[in-house]
Design a protein around this motif. Structure first.
Motif, short mmCIF file in Angstrom:
data_model
loop_
_atom_site.label_atom_id
_atom_site.label_comp_id
_atom_site.label_asym_id
_atom_site.label_seq_id
_atom_site.Cartn_x
_atom_site.Cartn_y
_atom_site.Cartn_z
N LEU A 11 -20.82 32.76 1.72
CA LEU A 11 -22.18 32.46 1.28
C LEU A 11 -22.11 31.48 0.12
O LEU A 11 -21.57 31.81 -0.94
CB LEU A 11 -22.90 33.73 0.85
CG LEU A 11 -23.04 34.84 1.89
CD1 LEU A 11 -23.69 36.06 1.26
CD2 LEU A 11 -23.85 34.36 3.09
N ALA A 12 -22.61 30.29 0.32
CA ALA A 12 -22.58 29.26 -0.72
C ALA A 12 -24.01 28.93 -1.15
O ALA A 12 -24.93 28.94 -0.33
CB ALA A 12 -21.89 28.00 -0.21
N PHE A 32 -21.40 20.23 -0.08
CA PHE A 32 -21.49 21.49 0.68
C PHE A 32 -21.57 21.21 2.18
O PHE A 32 -20.87 21.85 2.98
CB PHE A 32 -22.70 22.29 0.23
CG PHE A 32 -22.47 23.14 -0.99
CD1 PHE A 32 -21.66 22.71 -2.02
CD2 PHE A 32 -23.08 24.37 -1.12
CE1 PHE A 32 -21.45 23.49 -3.16
CE2 PHE A 32 -22.89 25.17 -2.24
CZ PHE A 32 -22.07 24.73 -3.26
N GLN A 33 -22.42 20.28 2.58
CA GLN A 33 -22.57 20.02 4.01
C GLN A 33 -21.28 19.47 4.60
O GLN A 33 -20.92 19.81 5.74
CB GLN A 33 -23.73 19.05 4.24
CG GLN A 33 -25.08 19.65 3.89
CD GLN A 33 -26.22 18.98 4.61
OE1 GLN A 33 -26.36 19.08 5.83
NE2 GLN A 33 -27.07 18.31 3.85
N PRO A 39 -25.67 22.71 7.28
CA PRO A 39 -26.55 23.24 6.24
C PRO A 39 -26.50 24.76 6.08
O PRO A 39 -27.52 25.39 5.81
CB PRO A 39 -27.92 22.78 6.69
CG PRO A 39 -27.83 22.82 8.18
CD PRO A 39 -26.42 22.41 8.53
N SER A 40 -25.33 25.35 6.25
CA SER A 40 -25.21 26.82 6.14
C SER A 40 -24.99 27.23 4.69
O SER A 40 -23.93 27.75 4.32
CB SER A 40 -24.08 27.33 7.03
OG SER A 40 -24.37 27.10 8.38
N THR A 240 -16.42 32.36 7.76
CA THR A 240 -17.42 31.57 8.46
C THR A 240 -18.56 31.21 7.51
O THR A 240 -19.20 32.11 6.96
CB THR A 240 -17.99 32.34 9.65
OG1 THR A 240 -16.93 32.70 10.54
CG2 THR A 240 -19.02 31.51 10.40
N PRO A 241 -18.86 29.92 7.30
CA PRO A 241 -20.03 29.56 6.49
C PRO A 241 -21.29 30.17 7.10
O PRO A 241 -21.56 30.01 8.29
CB PRO A 241 -20.05 28.03 6.57
CG PRO A 241 -18.63 27.65 6.84
CD PRO A 241 -18.10 28.73 7.74
#
Length: 254
Positions: A11-12, A32-33, A39-40, A240-241
């Motif tokens: 979780l970011a 981040f992307q 976009p998670s 997993t993002p």
């Protein structure tokens, strides 16, 4: 990817999102992307940072925020002012002085004031993005008793602090463990946050849920950006993002 890897989630989040931090947020969102493959991640939106940067008056930033939300980025309500104006005593005074630089807005608010700001923030951000917000995260992850009571009424599904993520309605804990974050406001805090992130990259890979949180000020120091990048790269190899809502869908409470 193994089944065990699929069960682990990263979780970011990007904190302190608002008109004043737009340039830094764009830089972090691009990082981040790139590292998460899409976009998670989440953005924590401040409706009126320090009373100087009202989201309600910046149409251009509203359009950008809505675009991010439409792309799939989760949006959280992140206080209202992000500024603590309460005089504290006892343990709260220690937290206000040592855990944040005058930004623990919800540490000392009474229930009625906390609820009003939560609901106002929810209404404003949802009007801007055209969809429900994901939840509420207090500035500096600090909650007083008034804020905790207000959360049970505000209709903001997911909440987190330094050590856990939980469902606001019933208090069900969805994930436990420290959040990996960085500090830019002093050399000593920067050094300690870099050391903690390095330790986390070694110590946390076996943890089912890993949380990473970046702030706009992090872009001012190349060492912090490099550490954020390294931490994202490390954990995308084993986790997993994901989005916060995935906790309730796919994971048993921890």
């Amino acid at each position: 990817m193994t089944e065990n890897t699929r069960q682990k989630r990263l979780l970011a989040s990007i904190h302190d999102v608002g008109p004043a931090s737009e340039r830094a947020v764009v830089q972090l969102a691009d990082l981040f992307q790139r590292r998460l493959g899409g976009p998670s991640f989440a953005m924590l939106v401040v409706p009126n940072h320090w009373g100087r940067h009202p989201l309600s008056e910046d149409r251009a930033f509203q359009r950008r925020l809505r675009g991010w939300a439409e792309a799939g980025i989760e949006m959280f309500v992140h206080g209202w002012y992000h500024k603590d104006e309460v005089r504290h005593r006892g343990a709260a005074q220690f937290k206000a002085r040592h855990m944040t630089a005058g930004e623990g807005e919800f540490l000392g608010l009474d229930e009625a004031t906390a609820l009003s700001r939560m609901l106002d923030g929810k209404a404003l951000i949802e009007d801007v993005i055209g969809r429900p917000t994901a939840g509420f995260i207090a500035p500096a992850w600090l909650y007083g008793e008034g804020a905790r009571a207000a959360l049970r009424q505000a209709g903001l599904p997911i909440v987190e602090d330094h050590w856990r993520v939980w469902a606001a309605g019933d208090g069900n804990v969805l994930a436990r463990g420290p959040v990996v974050t960085w500090a830019s406001r002093s050399a000593a805090r920067t050094a300690s946050s870099l050391a903690f992130a390095a330790l986390a990259r070694t110590a946390l890979p076996l943890t089912r849920t890993v949380r990473i949180a970046a702030h706009p000020g992090d872009v001012t120091k190349p060492a912090l950006l490099a550490s954020i990048d390294a931490t994202l790269r490390r954990f995308t190899a084993t986790h997993t993002p994901s989005r916060y809502r995935d906790l309730g869908r796919f994971m048993a409470p921890q």
